[in-house]
Write an enzyme that holds these catalytic residues in place. Sequence first.
Site, PDB file in Angstrom:
ATOM      1  N   ASN A 169       0.864  -1.179   0.000  1.00  9.72           N
ATOM      2  CA  ASN A 169       0.000   0.000   0.000  1.00  9.72           C
ATOM      3  C   ASN A 169       0.901   1.230   0.000  1.00  9.72           C
ATOM      4  OD1 ASN A 169      -1.803   2.029   0.495  1.00  9.72           O
ATOM      5  ND2 ASN A 169      -2.435   1.316   2.525  1.00  9.72           N
ATOM      6  N   LYS A 220       0.132   4.244  -0.221  1.00  4.30           N
ATOM      7  CA  LYS A 220      -0.517   5.418   0.402  1.00  4.30           C
ATOM      8  C   LYS A 220      -0.304   6.654  -0.483  1.00  4.30           C
ATOM      9  CE  LYS A 220      -0.183   3.121   4.810  1.00  4.30           C
ATOM     10  NZ  LYS A 220      -0.068   3.177   6.255  1.00  4.30           N
ATOM     11  N   HIS A 234      -9.380   0.794   5.221  1.00  5.22           N
ATOM     12  CA  HIS A 234      -8.105   1.067   5.886  1.00  5.22           C
ATOM     13  C   HIS A 234      -8.361   2.017   7.069  1.00  5.22           C
ATOM     14  CE1 HIS A 234      -4.028   2.351   6.673  1.00  5.22           C
ATOM     15  NE2 HIS A 234      -3.624   1.292   5.986  1.00  5.22           N
ATOM     16  N   GLU A 250      -6.816   4.483   8.083  1.00  3.03           N
ATOM     17  CA  GLU A 250      -6.642   5.905   7.747  1.00  3.03           C
ATOM     18  C   GLU A 250      -7.895   6.458   7.086  1.00  3.03           C
ATOM     19  OE1 GLU A 250      -2.952   5.365   5.634  1.00  3.03           O
ATOM     20  OE2 GLU A 250      -1.990   4.818   7.535  1.00  3.03           O
ATOM     21  N   GLU A 291      -4.817  -5.037  10.630  1.00  2.00           N
ATOM     22  CA  GLU A 291      -3.801  -4.000  10.821  1.00  2.00           C
ATOM     23  C   GLU A 291      -4.073  -3.273  12.139  1.00  2.00           C
ATOM     24  OE1 GLU A 291      -1.989  -2.694   6.829  1.00  2.00           O
ATOM     25  OE2 GLU A 291      -3.791  -1.505   7.098  1.00  2.00           O
ATOM     26  N   GLY A 309       2.885   2.366  10.788  1.00  6.61           N
ATOM     27  CA  GLY A 309       3.819   3.487  10.627  1.00  6.61           C
ATOM     28  C   GLY A 309       4.522   3.890  11.909  1.00  6.61           C
ATOM     29  N   SER A 358       3.962  -1.990  10.327  1.00  6.42           N
ATOM     30  CA  SER A 358       5.421  -2.013  10.511  1.00  6.42           C
ATOM     31  C   SER A 358       6.037  -3.371  10.171  1.00  6.42           C
ATOM     32  CB  SER A 358       5.795  -1.590  11.934  1.00  6.42           C
ATOM     33  OG  SER A 358       5.337  -0.276  12.184  1.00  6.42           O
TER      34      SER A 358
END
Length: 263
Positions: A9, A11, A96, A98, A168, A174, A213
């Site tokens: 991904n 992003k 996701h 985000e 996730e 991240g 990560s």
Amino acid sequence: MRKHIVAGNWKMNTTVAEGVELAKAVVEHSAQVPADVKLIIAPPFTHLYPVAEVVKGTAVGLSSQNCADKEKGAYTGEVAVNMLAGVGCEYVILGHSERREYYGETDAKLVEKVKLALAQGLSPIFCIGEKKEEREAGRHFEVVTEQVKNVLFELTPEQMANIIVAYEPVWAIGTGLTATAEQAQEIHAEIRKVLAEKFGELAEEISILYGGSCKPSNAKELFACPDIDGGLIGGAALKAEDFIGIAVSFLLISCYFKVCSFL
Ligand code: 13P
């Protein structure tokens, strides 16, 4: 046997030119990856057309990072699933954290998006995961179960067969904080158990990826777990060597098991 999948991904990173170079490097190095591992890359919308030209005829699959919750019409700035399919996407990342956090994506909207994507022949990579405070409160199983039930329980078995699940944990995205293999395995097993409540034996066929990560140094330990079928990779997918290095972990795991069975 479940499919092993390593998906990148990207992003909101790379220019179109950089993205094309990255896709070329992934294709070039993909020969190192065992044939039973599916590589997928998910560039930004603007990159899909030129990147589709790069991956065409190769084993690398193309995904978008999102899609509209409507089929077509006056929805300025949105991208419909038939546009994605038309450009060569076979997958779409949905749900996701985000998108859920910054763009207010609700489970109800995700049901719409997942169904639209499936109707166009795209396989959703459906993301779930708990936040740091939810894990600290011991609510991670509950949160993830809710996310599965609210969206995936709305599907028929035929639809579910085309879903890839990605667990996730938000606190691992991240941050450099990876879930331990034990933490990831126990929640992956729980996700599969919840899926089995509704879909029975089909749950054994669904690939459940880990994201957060994930890097070449920790992928082997994670992917060796029985219910972890691959990874959804963020930062490490922006370097072809790291992305491929993660996928190559499957080769090392199968060598390890072969040696163990020989001994
Ligand atoms: P990182 O690998 O950068 O933690 O991101 C994971 C992710 O969000 C993939 O969708």
